[in-house]
Design an enzyme around this catalytic site. Structure first.
Site, PDB file in Angstrom:
ATOM      1  N   LYS A 168      22.166 -24.626  -9.934  1.00  0.00           N
ATOM      2  CA  LYS A 168      21.774 -24.799  -8.777  1.00  0.00           C
ATOM      3  C   LYS A 168      21.062 -24.146  -7.302  1.00  0.00           C
ATOM      4  O   LYS A 168      21.190 -23.197  -7.605  1.00  0.00           O
ATOM      5  CB  LYS A 168      22.478 -26.068  -7.517  1.00  0.00           C
ATOM      6  CG  LYS A 168      24.113 -25.050  -7.212  1.00  0.00           C
ATOM      7  CD  LYS A 168      25.306 -26.658  -7.036  1.00  0.00           C
ATOM      8  CE  LYS A 168      26.692 -25.801  -6.569  1.00  0.00           C
ATOM      9  NZ  LYS A 168      27.948 -26.394  -6.133  1.00  0.00           N
TER      10      LYS A 168
ATOM     11  N   TYR B 120      11.048  -9.644  20.873  1.00  0.00           N
ATOM     12  CA  TYR B 120      10.963 -10.778  21.827  1.00  0.00           C
ATOM     13  C   TYR B 120      12.598 -10.580  22.100  1.00  0.00           C
ATOM     14  O   TYR B 120      13.550 -10.147  22.322  1.00  0.00           O
ATOM     15  CB  TYR B 120      11.461 -11.719  20.707  1.00  0.00           C
ATOM     16  CG  TYR B 120      10.716 -12.532  19.693  1.00  0.00           C
ATOM     17  CD1 TYR B 120       8.929 -12.215  20.530  1.00  0.00           C
ATOM     18  CD2 TYR B 120       9.926 -12.261  18.670  1.00  0.00           C
ATOM     19  CE1 TYR B 120       7.779 -12.978  19.738  1.00  0.00           C
ATOM     20  CE2 TYR B 120       8.862 -12.466  18.193  1.00  0.00           C
ATOM     21  CZ  TYR B 120       7.439 -13.271  18.945  1.00  0.00           C
ATOM     22  OH  TYR B 120       6.290 -13.686  17.885  1.00  0.00           O
TER      23      TYR B 120
HETATM   24  C1  LIG Z   1      29.161 -25.551  -7.030  1.00  0.00           C
HETATM   25  C2  LIG Z   1      29.262 -26.134  -7.553  1.00  0.00           C
HETATM   26  C3  LIG Z   1      30.434 -24.789  -8.602  1.00  0.00           C
HETATM   27  C4  LIG Z   1      30.201 -23.530  -8.131  1.00  0.00           C
HETATM   28  O1  LIG Z   1      31.277 -22.892  -7.745  1.00  0.00           O
HETATM   29  P1  LIG Z   1      31.584 -22.010  -6.586  1.00  0.00           P
HETATM   30  O2  LIG Z   1      32.453 -22.180  -6.252  1.00  0.00           O
HETATM   31  O3  LIG Z   1      29.412 -21.211  -6.768  1.00  0.00           O
HETATM   32  O4  LIG Z   1      32.079 -21.000  -8.243  1.00  0.00           O
HETATM   33  C5  LIG Z   1      30.889 -25.969  -8.987  1.00  0.00           C
HETATM   34  N1  LIG Z   1      31.726 -27.435 -10.009  1.00  0.00           N
HETATM   35  C6  LIG Z   1      30.871 -27.485  -8.314  1.00  0.00           C
HETATM   36  C7  LIG Z   1      31.112 -29.769  -8.871  1.00  0.00           C
HETATM   37  C8  LIG Z   1      29.771 -27.636  -8.062  1.00  0.00           C
HETATM   38  O5  LIG Z   1      29.251 -28.375  -6.804  1.00  0.00           O
END
Ligand SMILES: *Cc1c(COP(=O)(O)O)cnc(C)c1O
Length: 396
Positions: free
Chosen positions: A34, A288
């Site tokens: 993701k 800035y």
């Molecule tokens: C993002 C996510 C993960 C991974 O989480 P990490 O802390 O990066 O390992 C796992 N399960 C779900 C449902 C997530 O949304």
């Protein structure tokens, strides 16, 4: 190509996956892609890693569609919340649904019956995150309904941990007295005193849900999964049939104090080149707001990268970079597209390579400078920064 770019070491990512697999086997591994593969660039990471992943996890249906359009054939679980009107996309693109409510499950079953396509579905149980999912105390109805869904393939059941990266919360249930509002620092560090739900408590609740299947004399779905990175490192009893490591796959540990029971390394190097070099005199504020000025004549170099690239403005006067093997302080307000570095008396020239991240500078360092976590540091690197994918030392 733009002189400011992100180098992504694909070989390291594969090594990370292998090391995770060695620890969790025989459990399967869902690779979380993701948020543009945690900022690494999903267009390069996905085709490379998909053949080695048992499952792919994305947050939103659009990310799943993007992967299918790229030709990725691995099963893809859309882990986040879904609206009813997004359901047809799951059928069209063969995406796995996280059924996080009775309504969603019911609508999916109806659509599956009418389109005569069996949709892969994972039941989402909320054991303590209070984000999405059916709570363990109301799960019997969901499970009964799912057992009657003859047009769906109920392939999995899962939950998500709220505090798996906090070691002090591993054993207990209620270690911190609840209080009204945590400080910003507590929120940033993830150590909110409101954090009262331990992973072991969440596992007990998940186990309770699984025992409903025994009571109903029905088999549980074949893929039970709970473990994010924190649990993959510290809670082997959470592995069940599959783990879902995100940040760990990218070579970053989810917190400072968590036991590093799996060896992984970061795959990102953020590079740029000096675009301007000059001596600045005292009395002339830099950038800035004129927040910084030299006490004596000093060489100030300019780097063509700024907060629009994800180099946080909040790091002003705190960040450091590496040029020709030496560490230097960032000075003056970080601008949208450029920032300045004080190299003192050193002879740094236009065109010299600069490392912003990597070469001893970690996502943890960024997180400290900004007051956030490593996840936000990586996912914040914007689309304006080209990604260069390297496999066994060769640019792809
Ligand atoms: C993002 C996510 C993960 C991974 O989480 P990490 O802390 O990066 O390992 C796992 N399960 C779900 C449902 C997530 O949304």
């Amino acid at each position: 190509m733009r002189p400011t770019y992100l180098e992504v070491n694909l070989t390291q990512l594969k090594q990370n996956l292998e090391n995770i697999r060695a620890k969790v086997a025989p459990a399967k591994v869902l690779v979380v892609l993701k948020a543009n593969a945690y900022g690494h660039g999903v267009d390069g990471v996905a085709p490379f890693i998909a053949p080695f992943a048992d499952y792919i996890g994305v947050a939103i249906v659009e990310e799943g569609i993007h992967l299918r359009n790229m030709g990725i054939a691995t099963p893809i679980l859309v882990m986040g919340g879904t609206l009813l009107e997004q359901l047809p996309d799951f059928f069209e693109y063969d995406l796995t649904l996280a059924a996080s409510s009775l309504d969603l499950l019911t609508a999916a079953e109806q659509l599956a019956a009418s389109t005569r396509k069996r949709l892969k579905t994972h039941l989402k149980i909320d054991t303590g995150m209070e984000r999405i999912g059916v709570r363990e105390y109301e799960a019997t109805t969901l499970i009964q309904k799912s057992l009657a869904c003859s047009h769906l393939e109920i392939e999995g059941i899962f939950t998500h941990f709220a505090n798996s990266e906090i070691m002090s919360l591993r054993g207990g249930h209620l270690l911190f007295p609840p209080k009204q509002s945590p400080t910003n620092l507590e929120v940033a560090s993830g150590l909110s005193p409101l954090a009262t739900t331990s992973s072991t408590l969440q596992l007990e609740r998940f186990q309770e849900v699984l025992s409903i299947y025994e009571k109903l004399n029905a088999p549980h779905p074949p893929i039970r999964h709970t473990a994010n990175s924190g649990a993959t490192l510290s809670l082997p009893e959470s592995y069940y049939d599959m783990v879902r490591p995100g940040v760990l796959f990218y070579g970053v540990y989810p917190s400072r104090d968590i036991e590093r029971t799996i060896d992984v390394k970061p795959a990102l190097t953020w590079k740029s080149k000096v675009v301007y070099s000059k001596i600045t005199q005292p009395g002339r504020g830099v950038s800035y707001g004129s927040l910084w000025q030299a006490e004596a004549p000093t060489r100030i170099v300019t780097i063509p990268c700024g907060y629009a690239d994800g180099y946080f403005r909040r790091m002003t006067n705190q960040a450091r970079v590496v040029i020709n093997g030496k560490s230097y302080p960032q000075v003056g307000r970080i601008c949208m597209d450029q920032f300045m570095v004080d190299v003192g008396e050193d002879d740094v020239k236009v065109g010299d390579e600069v490392t912003l991240l990597g070469n001893g500078i970690t996502a943890e360092d960024f997180a400290d400078w900004v007051g956030t976590n490593e996840y936000e540091v990586m996912t914040n690197i914007s689309a304006r920064v080209p990604r260069v994918f390297v496999e066994r030392g060769a640019v792809q």
